[in-house]
Design an enzyme around this catalytic site. Sequence first.
Site, PDB file in Angstrom:
ATOM      1  N   HIS A  71       0.949   4.785   4.697  1.00  0.00           N
ATOM      2  CA  HIS A  71       0.147   5.401   3.636  1.00  0.00           C
ATOM      3  C   HIS A  71       0.556   6.857   3.422  1.00  0.00           C
ATOM      4  CE1 HIS A  71      -3.499   2.446   3.882  1.00  0.00           C
ATOM      5  NE2 HIS A  71      -2.343   1.847   3.652  1.00  0.00           N
TER       6      HIS A  71
ATOM      7  N   SER B 126       0.803  -1.220   0.000  1.00  0.00           N
ATOM      8  CA  SER B 126       0.000   0.000   0.000  1.00  0.00           C
ATOM      9  C   SER B 126       0.836   1.270   0.000  1.00  0.00           C
ATOM     10  CB  SER B 126      -0.934   0.008   1.217  1.00  0.00           C
ATOM     11  OG  SER B 126      -1.698  -1.161   1.259  1.00  0.00           O
TER      12      SER B 126
END
Length: 374
Positions: free
Chosen positions: A329, A271
């Site tokens: 993230h 991610s």
Amino acid sequence: MSSSGVAAVMMALRASVFRWVSEDISSTHYLTNRFTLQTQQRCGFRKVAKRVEPKKGVAEEAEQTEILHKKGEAPAPDPPTPRIPARSFGRLVKPLVFTIGFTGCSFGGAAIWQYESLKSRVQSYFDDVKADWLEKKRPQKQAGLGKQVNQWWNSLSDGQKTVTGIIAANALVFCCWRVPSLQRTMVKYFTSNPSSKSLCWPMLLSTFSHYSLFHMAANMYVLWSFSSSIVNMMGKEQFMALYLSAGVISTFVSYVSKTAMGRFGPSLGASGAIMTVLAAVCTKMPEAKLAIIFLPMYTFTAGNALKAIVALDTTGLILGWRFFDHAAHLGGALFGIWYIIYGHELIWKNREPLVKMWHDFRTRGPGAGGNGSM
């Protein structure tokens, strides 16, 4: 990037593009001599249930001590207290050096790769022309599955061909998670944890690691969807350097966050690197229209979508949400924004001295003739 096709995937799968974080390092345990990694939909790891031991009374303990004393045996010592990792930022020096060194090597290797690709393309031009001529003259014998695979591969864009290798690597690592004898190795090297003994290589390897099929499928689908846009912008060499560096950098940001907050636990997933790709595309084309794939009637700009994602991860990091690895993230997204605005000029456009050095080295090699020509 189309208005509701490729880029629409971003917001539709935002909730599933994540880097799972365990809430406790005790999420792995031995069961019938097999090191089994337990998972949950929430965070990918399950806590081991604590045994509730009945408390002994004072009289009972005294009686047992007296019996052991008569037998000449010493009472059993109390079980050791589990060690809680200290918030030592000194442990992050080595990962920091690894991050800087790996990023530099990635872009340096990409510059050399691009040089070799251009050199090979020029040299093989006439060979390709000859091969095409022979292909037309030679009777077509290829049929069946091989022909279909070849046609499918030729129909892919350069970006899709580039990320096919990344997807294959993720699929291979996913299969390795299913091998019981590899569980100890997978947890040690394919999950990133600032309290682990292995700190550096897991920063890269965990980027290719997914324990959940849904987790891997969601991440790879988003990567596939944005592959054409990012490779058209940068070329496959620069993209690969950016993707690999983003995986390591986002993991380092996660290390810093976990150490600062004292919340240690393993993380895995692509991610962070995918957030860099997403942020780079949205920064480069902020006015591109995006839409949620399940709600195509609602559209918004890529710039607004990026702002919403960064705001969400910033909020999760400040409030201590533990559903996702918000630090990874956020680190990936900020790196993607920085690279488009500043990094491309500072890093990629200054690769000429390295390429010239490599060119001089190659032309002085055996068979170069010493004339300095390519």
